[in-house]
Design an enzyme around this catalytic site. Structure first.
Site, PDB file in Angstrom:
ATOM      1  N   PRO A 119     -29.272   1.379 -50.956  1.00  0.00           N
ATOM      2  CA  PRO A 119     -28.315   2.463 -51.187  1.00  0.00           C
ATOM      3  C   PRO A 119     -28.778   3.442 -52.265  1.00  0.00           C
ATOM      4  O   PRO A 119     -29.661   3.113 -53.075  1.00  0.00           O
ATOM      5  CB  PRO A 119     -27.079   1.703 -51.666  1.00  0.00           C
ATOM      6  CG  PRO A 119     -27.647   0.528 -52.402  1.00  0.00           C
ATOM      7  CD  PRO A 119     -28.918   0.160 -51.694  1.00  0.00           C
ATOM      8  N   GLY A 202     -23.674   2.200 -47.238  1.00  0.00           N
ATOM      9  CA  GLY A 202     -22.359   2.680 -46.858  1.00  0.00           C
ATOM     10  C   GLY A 202     -21.867   2.007 -45.590  1.00  0.00           C
ATOM     11  O   GLY A 202     -22.616   1.298 -44.916  1.00  0.00           O
ATOM     12  N   CYS A 253     -19.963  -0.707 -56.618  1.00  0.00           N
ATOM     13  CA  CYS A 253     -18.775  -0.727 -55.744  1.00  0.00           C
ATOM     14  C   CYS A 253     -17.761  -1.777 -56.166  1.00  0.00           C
ATOM     15  O   CYS A 253     -16.669  -1.846 -55.607  1.00  0.00           O
ATOM     16  CB  CYS A 253     -19.181  -0.892 -54.292  1.00  0.00           C
ATOM     17  SG  CYS A 253     -20.349  -2.228 -54.044  1.00  0.00           S
ATOM     18  N   LYS A 620       3.851 -48.431 -22.876  1.00  0.00           N
ATOM     19  CA  LYS A 620       3.734 -49.238 -24.086  1.00  0.00           C
ATOM     20  C   LYS A 620       3.206 -48.386 -25.232  1.00  0.00           C
ATOM     21  O   LYS A 620       2.373 -47.517 -25.029  1.00  0.00           O
ATOM     22  CB  LYS A 620       2.764 -50.386 -23.849  1.00  0.00           C
ATOM     23  CG  LYS A 620       3.272 -51.396 -22.847  1.00  0.00           C
ATOM     24  CD  LYS A 620       2.226 -52.432 -22.570  1.00  0.00           C
ATOM     25  CE  LYS A 620       2.750 -53.442 -21.567  1.00  0.00           C
ATOM     26  NZ  LYS A 620       1.785 -54.460 -21.214  1.00  0.00           N
ATOM     27  N   HIS A 723      -9.713 -55.601 -20.998  1.00  0.00           N
ATOM     28  CA  HIS A 723      -8.305 -55.487 -21.375  1.00  0.00           C
ATOM     29  C   HIS A 723      -7.689 -54.207 -20.819  1.00  0.00           C
ATOM     30  O   HIS A 723      -6.513 -54.195 -20.456  1.00  0.00           O
ATOM     31  CB  HIS A 723      -8.142 -55.565 -22.896  1.00  0.00           C
ATOM     32  CG  HIS A 723      -7.902 -56.964 -23.377  1.00  0.00           C
ATOM     33  ND1 HIS A 723      -8.901 -57.893 -23.445  1.00  0.00           N
ATOM     34  CD2 HIS A 723      -6.750 -57.598 -23.774  1.00  0.00           C
ATOM     35  CE1 HIS A 723      -8.396 -59.048 -23.875  1.00  0.00           C
ATOM     36  NE2 HIS A 723      -7.086 -58.899 -24.078  1.00  0.00           N
TER      37      HIS A 723
HETATM   38 FE   LIG Z   1      -5.441 -60.180 -24.642  1.00  0.00          FE
END
Ligand SMILES: [Fe+2]
Length: 876
Positions: A119, A202, A253, A620, A723
């Site tokens: 600048p 600028g 500035c 559940k 499971h």
């Molecule tokens: Fe179990």
């Protein structure tokens, strides 16, 4: 050539290409330099810059006609000495930072060629600053100075370049455009070999840089608000503001633009400004000043005023001021287009504004901040820390300077410990990519080398477990005023409650809460909590199977922490250590939970899990937290001697499934393995005996222990896809949990032992080990086999043999479920199994299609066939 060279001659394009080519070559050579090399070169450049600081300041003043010679000199010194002080010990080559505790290393990678705009307001200081940063980071730079600052910049680049090359920097490392047009800039900004645009200038230049499509560092315009709060040191504040606003005639500035002054001190501040050499304008003068120095069309400052002295501006405008006037002060009544002087003024004209409250002052400062200064700089003078923090919170500025000059404060390193810079990032508010004071780290690609870290594991169990025949006697050791025994109807009927009661200390008030022997519902739990409150219980004894103990865990949770929300606490999570919800630690009441298991399967007496059945929603809610674990577990075989054969078989296989799944889980550890393996051994040895000879005390005792030991393993390593399948299937067809597990078990072992179609991300386990773990189980059981594959096959065979011994059907079809009915249920089964969190710790990630295949295998009962097919894709 990378872009259409609009408006450029062939000669000009050739010139620009040559600059880029030299810079690219220099950058490539530069990558070979080591840290010591760049540090040596930087030091020499800094000394040369300091040597020439006055010379360059003079050149800048002569050429730009902006600013103050002495201040330009100071800026050149800050750009060299202060910047050096910051960068000298910084590593910018190779490994720059190490974090041994987290296994992270940061490595520096140069950018290559940087195109840099300079600048007019801070020309030589910005060049010195950027040259030092570039050499420190092994980058080449092509400079494009403002046209009216070209000669001084050219000289600054020359001094830096010659010094750098003399001390070892590659030739061509810096270049300065000889003259430039916007077309030159546009061409270079889009050049494929330019790695970064560093645009200090600028708004037009910054916007062009960001629009180029290249990575850019751009800095935005400022409009610094200052809050002069009544608690401030007024003398210091006024002097600092004058220093800052007059520094280099206000060209930085970050300098102050509008000072918002508390009403109580307003007059005193104005007088002090006046006493110290400022001219305070009256209403007419302010109006005139606003009309002359601000362009009424654009609302921006007039360029001819930038960097000029206060007296010159006064003369130009037609104000009569003393020759010693440093600063023109213009009282304004508001911010915005109706108040022209409320914008950025890079010259010694300062607006002031009166505020009648802190809120009003903050509002005006915010308005100034939004009137062209977002993200840049703000200043506050105050001794009130609360107001200082509040100011910091409400103002959008990358630099919030406290009790010091804005312009020199923002430069960093002089009045504070911010990073010295000549380039102020303004964040997204200012349309920039950073809010930082731009520094060497912005001139680097910082690479991160992340070593594999081993997550911390855990092993948590209730701190008291009593086992073996008559272990129930230990309830005597736990003093209680009021105890509630939670149990189910059959256990009360066969006299189990009386056995417990017999061993409680005589002074204990005992109440019995009989709940249904089914999965606990919210209503059951809340009724239990009501009883706990009514009797002011300090101890709960859960006597029953998994459902009863789960219900007691939830009663205790809700009794101790009434605000506990089961629905929220049951939210899904991936890693227990990182999950979002937290279980309550504040306790309104306290009650000890003693769990006495009357089945040998779930191990709920030691697990941190509880399942709530939401009947209305047909689903559940699984709660999991170590705060749910019972305080005391009692594993007394006298309570399982009367278990019917079917229940013995089903719960025993549930126990085996727990141990096998924990054994191959992605959360398995040597601690859980030791328990899982022992539980498996006990099941294979004692479950057939307990099944065939229900009165065999040793077999019952060992199976009871096995269930607890397996639960200790899966409490810490969790379960797996078996499971998930069993939960979905069991709920849909009303099949007992253990039996549902049994139907899946051989197929799941074969599935986990094969090459996964999709591996599960698992920081805890190096490589894929499930098949080896199964082989280890086979060895433990003495099943024989020479290869891993044979051992897995033998294990599946042994499991199937055990199921046969226990009279458990070997296929879903054998339960009498028709193929049509099963096919119709399949979409739901797969969906519910996939939603089940159990598989998250499975060693291989089950694809939805694989869940369906596992269900179909279980329907037909094709365990051994599956192993044979798995063996074709053996892994070692
Ligand atoms: Fe179990």
């Amino acid at each position: 050539m990378t872009e259409k060279a609009a408006g450029l001659s062939a000669e000009r394009v050739a010139y620009l290409e040559e600059l880029v080519s030299q810079a690219r070559t220099a950058a490539a050579v530069f990558t070979q330099c080591q840290q010591e090399d760049v540090d040596r070169i930087v030091r020499a450049m800094v000394l040369a810059g300091q040597e020439q600081a006055q010379h360059l300041a003079r050149l800048a003043i002569e050429e730009t006609k902006l600013g103050v010679l002495e201040d330009k000199f100071i800026k050149n010194m800050v750009a060299t000495e202060f910047v050096y002080n910051y960068v000298k010990d910084k590593r910018t080559v190779g490994t720059i930072r190490e974090f041994p505790e987290s296994g992270l290393i940061e490595l520096a990678e140069p950018i290559g060629v940087i195109f840099s705009l300079i600048p007019i307001t801070n020309p030589t200081s910005t060049v010195l600053f950027k040259c030092i940063m570039a050499i420190k980071t092994r980058n080449a730079v092509i400079f494009s100075p403002h046209p009216n600052a070209w000669r001084c910049c050219q000289e600054a680049v020359r001094i830096m370049y010659e010094t750098a090359v003399k001390h070892g920097a590659p030739e061509g490392v810096f270049a300065c455009l000889e003259s430039h047009t916007l077309e030159d800039n546009a061409y270079l900004m889009r050049h494929k070999d330019i790695g970064l645009i560093d645009a200090t200038g600028g708004p037009g230049a910054v916007k062009a840089a960001y629009s180029s499509g290249k990575p850019a560092l751009g800095v935005g315009p400022g409009n610094t608000p200052v809050y002069l709060e009544k608690s401030a040191d007024l003398n210091m504040a006024v002097v600092d503001i004058i220093i800052s606003k007059t520094f280099d005639n206000g060209t930085i500035c970050a300098s102050e633009q509008t000072v918002v002054i508390d009403d109580e001190i307003y007059d005193a501040v104005v007088k002090k400004f006046s006493d110290l050499g400022a001219h305070v304008c009256n209403e007419q003068e302010t109006e005139l000043l606003g009309r002359m120095v601000i362009d009424p069309t654009t609302g921006f400052m007039q360029p001819m005023a930038v960097g000029q002295k206060a007296t010159d501006i006064a003369r130009f405008v037609g104000l009569s001021v003393k020759p010693s006037t440093k600063l023109l002060i213009a009282p304004i009544q508001g911010v915005g287009r109706g108040y022209p002087l409320s914008v950025e003024k890079l010259f010694p004209v300062l607006s002031i504004c009166r505020a009648r409250s802190v809120d009003e002052a903050l509002k005006v400062c915010i308005d100034v901040n939004h009137a062209g200064g977002l993200g840049h700089t703000a200043v506050i003078f105050s001794r009130n820390d609360e107001i200082i923090r509040k100011f910091g919170e409400v103002i959008n500025a990358g630099r919030i300077i406290v009790n010091s000059p804005g312009s020199i404060g923002a430069l960093g390193g002089v009045y504070n410990d911010m990073v010295p810079t000549f380039s102020f990032g303004c964040g997204t508010g200012g349309g920039n990519s950073t809010t930082d004071n731009v520094n060497v780290y912005h001139y680097l690609n910082i690479k991160r080398l992340a070593r594999r870290t081993q997550p911390h594991m855990w092993f948590r169990i209730p701190n008291q477990i009593y086992f073996n025949q008559n272990a129930v006697q230990n309830v005597y050791n736990f003093p209680s005023r009021s105890t509630i025994i939670v149990t189910s109807p059959p256990l009360e009927q066969i006299g189990h409650v009386d056995i417990v009661r017999r061993y409680l200390p005589p002074q204990t008030l005992v109440h019995v809460s009989v709940i249904p022997d089914t999965e606990p519902e919210l209503k059951t739990v809340l009724e239990g909590v009501e009883a706990l409150n009514f009797y002011k219980a300090d101890q709960i004894i859960a006597l029953g199977g998994g459902s009863v103990i789960d219900a007691a865990k939830m009663m205790k949770l809700k009794y101790e922490s009434p605000e506990a929300d089961f629905e929220e606490l049951g939210a899904p999570f991936l890693d227990l250590r990182k999950r979002v919800v937290e279980y309550p630690t504040e306790k309104a009441n306290r009650a000890r939970l003693i769990a006495i298991s009357t089945t040998s399967g779930t191990g709920s007496e030691v697990t941190p899990f509880a399942v709530l059945f939401d009947k209305a929603g047909g689903r559940k809610v699984t709660l999991a937290d170590y705060s749910l674990s019972p305080d005391v577990a009692i594993v007394d075989p006298q309570f399982v001697m009367s278990m019917p054969k079917g229940l013995t078989a089903d719960t025993g296989i549930d126990c085996l499934t727990h141990a096998l799944e924990a054994g191959v889980s992605s959360y398995a550890s040597p601690y859980t393995d030791s328990n899982a393996m022992q539980a498996i051994r006990l099941v294979f040895k004692y479950l057939p005996i307990a099944y065939e000879h229900p009165q065999d005390e040793e077999a019952r005792n060992m199976m009871h222990n096995a269930a607890c030991i397996a639960a200790i393993a899966f409490s810490n390593a969790s379960v797996g896809v078996n499971h998930a399948l069993a939960h979905a299937f069991g709920a849909r067809f009303g099949v007992a949990h253990g039996r549902a597990n049994a139907l899946m078990l051989p197929h799941v072992i074969a599935y986990n032992a094969a090459v996964p179609a999709k591996f599960m991300p698992s920081p805890n386990q190096p490589g894929y080990v499930a098949h080896h773990k199964y082989a280890m189980v086979a060895d433990l059981l003495g099943l024989g086999g020479h290869t891993v594959e044979e051992k897995v096959k033998n294990l599946v065979g042994a499991v199937e043999q055990l199921l046969d011994q226990l009279g458990i059907p070997r296929s879903i079809a054998a339960l009498g479920i028709s193929k049509d009915e099963f096919d119709r249920a399949m979409p739901d089964l797969v969906k519910i199994a996939f939603d089940d969190p159990s598989w998250l710790s499975n060693p291989r990630m089950p694809l939805v299609s694989e869940l369906e295949e596992l269900f179909r295998n279980a329907y037909q009962g094709r365990g051994l066939a599956k192993v044979a097919s798995a063996s074709q894709q053996r892994i070692s």
